[in-house]
Design a protein around this motif. Sequence first.
Motif, mmCIF file in Angstrom:
data_model
loop_
_atom_site.group_PDB
_atom_site.id
_atom_site.type_symbol
_atom_site.label_atom_id
_atom_site.label_comp_id
_atom_site.label_asym_id
_atom_site.label_seq_id
_atom_site.Cartn_x
_atom_site.Cartn_y
_atom_site.Cartn_z
ATOM 1 N N PRO A 18 -41.375 11.591 -88.327
ATOM 2 C CA PRO A 18 -40.199 10.731 -88.395
ATOM 3 C C PRO A 18 -40.517 9.384 -89.035
ATOM 4 C CG PRO A 18 -41.115 10.630 -86.210
ATOM 5 C CD PRO A 18 -41.935 11.637 -86.974
ATOM 6 N N ARG A 19 -39.485 8.695 -89.458
ATOM 7 C CA ARG A 19 -39.654 7.340 -89.962
ATOM 8 C C ARG A 19 -38.809 6.407 -89.109
ATOM 9 N NH1 ARG A 19 -38.045 4.547 -95.761
ATOM 10 N NH2 ARG A 19 -35.938 4.866 -94.923
ATOM 11 N N LEU A 20 -39.460 5.414 -88.570
ATOM 12 C CA LEU A 20 -38.772 4.420 -87.769
ATOM 13 C C LEU A 20 -38.364 3.253 -88.665
ATOM 14 C CD1 LEU A 20 -41.042 4.283 -84.590
ATOM 15 C CD2 LEU A 20 -39.206 5.894 -85.163
ATOM 16 N N ARG A 58 -53.153 -3.214 -91.231
ATOM 17 C CA ARG A 58 -54.202 -2.778 -90.304
ATOM 18 C C ARG A 58 -53.573 -1.851 -89.282
ATOM 19 N NH1 ARG A 58 -54.515 -8.299 -90.368
ATOM 20 N NH2 ARG A 58 -53.907 -8.474 -88.170
ATOM 21 N N TYR A 59 -54.356 -0.912 -88.830
ATOM 22 C CA TYR A 59 -53.867 0.108 -87.917
ATOM 23 C C TYR A 59 -54.801 0.278 -86.726
ATOM 24 C CZ TYR A 59 -50.968 1.354 -91.912
ATOM 25 O OH TYR A 59 -50.075 1.309 -92.954
ATOM 26 N N ALA A 60 -54.200 0.593 -85.600
ATOM 27 C CA ALA A 60 -55.014 0.968 -84.458
ATOM 28 C C ALA A 60 -55.766 2.256 -84.791
ATOM 29 C CB ALA A 60 -54.135 1.175 -83.227
ATOM 30 N N THR A 61 -56.931 2.401 -84.232
ATOM 31 C CA THR A 61 -57.744 3.586 -84.505
ATOM 32 C C THR A 61 -56.989 4.869 -84.195
ATOM 33 O OG1 THR A 61 -59.749 2.329 -83.973
ATOM 34 C CG2 THR A 61 -59.925 4.728 -83.948
ATOM 35 N N THR A 68 -47.966 4.820 -91.469
ATOM 36 C CA THR A 68 -47.928 3.887 -92.582
ATOM 37 C C THR A 68 -46.794 2.903 -92.380
ATOM 38 O OG1 THR A 68 -48.768 5.582 -94.106
ATOM 39 C CG2 THR A 68 -47.765 3.626 -95.074
ATOM 40 N N VAL A 69 -47.105 1.627 -92.434
ATOM 41 C CA VAL A 69 -46.100 0.574 -92.280
ATOM 42 C C VAL A 69 -45.727 0.030 -93.660
ATOM 43 C CG1 VAL A 69 -47.850 -1.231 -91.976
ATOM 44 C CG2 VAL A 69 -45.525 -1.573 -91.076
ATOM 45 N N SER A 70 -44.461 -0.324 -93.800
ATOM 46 C CA SER A 70 -43.997 -0.913 -95.047
ATOM 47 C C SER A 70 -42.836 -1.854 -94.760
ATOM 48 C CB SER A 70 -43.571 0.169 -96.044
ATOM 49 O OG SER A 70 -42.509 0.939 -95.530
ATOM 50 N N ILE A 71 -42.556 -2.703 -95.736
ATOM 51 C CA ILE A 71 -41.474 -3.688 -95.605
ATOM 52 C C ILE A 71 -40.585 -3.644 -96.824
ATOM 53 C CG2 ILE A 71 -41.004 -6.171 -95.706
ATOM 54 C CD1 ILE A 71 -43.140 -6.680 -93.737
ATOM 55 N N LEU A 80 -41.826 2.335 -90.268
ATOM 56 C CA LEU A 80 -43.058 2.959 -89.809
ATOM 57 C C LEU A 80 -42.935 4.451 -90.066
ATOM 58 C CD1 LEU A 80 -45.817 2.555 -88.427
ATOM 59 C CD2 LEU A 80 -44.707 3.138 -86.260
ATOM 60 N N GLN A 81 -43.653 4.924 -91.063
ATOM 61 C CA GLN A 81 -43.709 6.359 -91.333
ATOM 62 C C GLN A 81 -44.792 6.954 -90.440
ATOM 63 O OE1 GLN A 81 -41.819 8.423 -93.440
ATOM 64 N NE2 GLN A 81 -42.920 9.958 -92.214
ATOM 65 N N MET A 82 -44.387 7.885 -89.618
ATOM 66 C CA MET A 82 -45.293 8.504 -88.655
ATOM 67 C C MET A 82 -45.506 9.950 -89.078
ATOM 68 S SD MET A 82 -43.155 7.052 -85.389
ATOM 69 C CE MET A 82 -44.401 7.317 -84.144
ATOM 70 N N ASN A 83 -46.730 10.342 -89.247
ATOM 71 C CA ASN A 83 -47.062 11.715 -89.629
ATOM 72 C C ASN A 83 -47.978 12.339 -88.590
ATOM 73 O OD1 ASN A 83 -45.642 11.499 -92.119
ATOM 74 N ND2 ASN A 83 -47.427 10.537 -93.061
ATOM 75 N N SER A 84 -47.999 13.649 -88.580
ATOM 76 C CA SER A 84 -48.913 14.400 -87.707
ATOM 77 C C SER A 84 -48.841 13.902 -86.266
ATOM 78 C CB SER A 84 -50.344 14.278 -88.230
ATOM 79 O OG SER A 84 -50.437 14.743 -89.567
#
Length: 114
Positions: A18-20, A58-61, A68-71, A80-84
Amino acid sequence: QVQFVESGGGLVQPGGAPRLSCGASGNTFRGYAMGWYRQAPGQHRELVTVIPVFGTARYATSVQGRFTVSINSAKNTVYLQMNSLKPEDTAVYYCNSDPAEFPWGQGTQVTVSS
């Protein structure tokens, strides 16, 4: 004062993508590092990712390589693109500056379950 409205969550199967979205109103968040946070049941709110004004995100481990975050500054929106996705990604997701300086929005619930 900036107000955030998060959306895009829901029930997602493991492996989903999903993408938030986080829309800001009241003022622009331009000039602030922006972050996505999440709070799982019984847990403290944690910072998942930060996109600085300059430089790379930067991302949490725990989410590195999957999120992936974008603006879109023109739309005053953070994504916030969330995969897997994994069951342990289940949480309420929020956006705010980093450090968090503005009132929290209502968040968007992401539930990862088959």
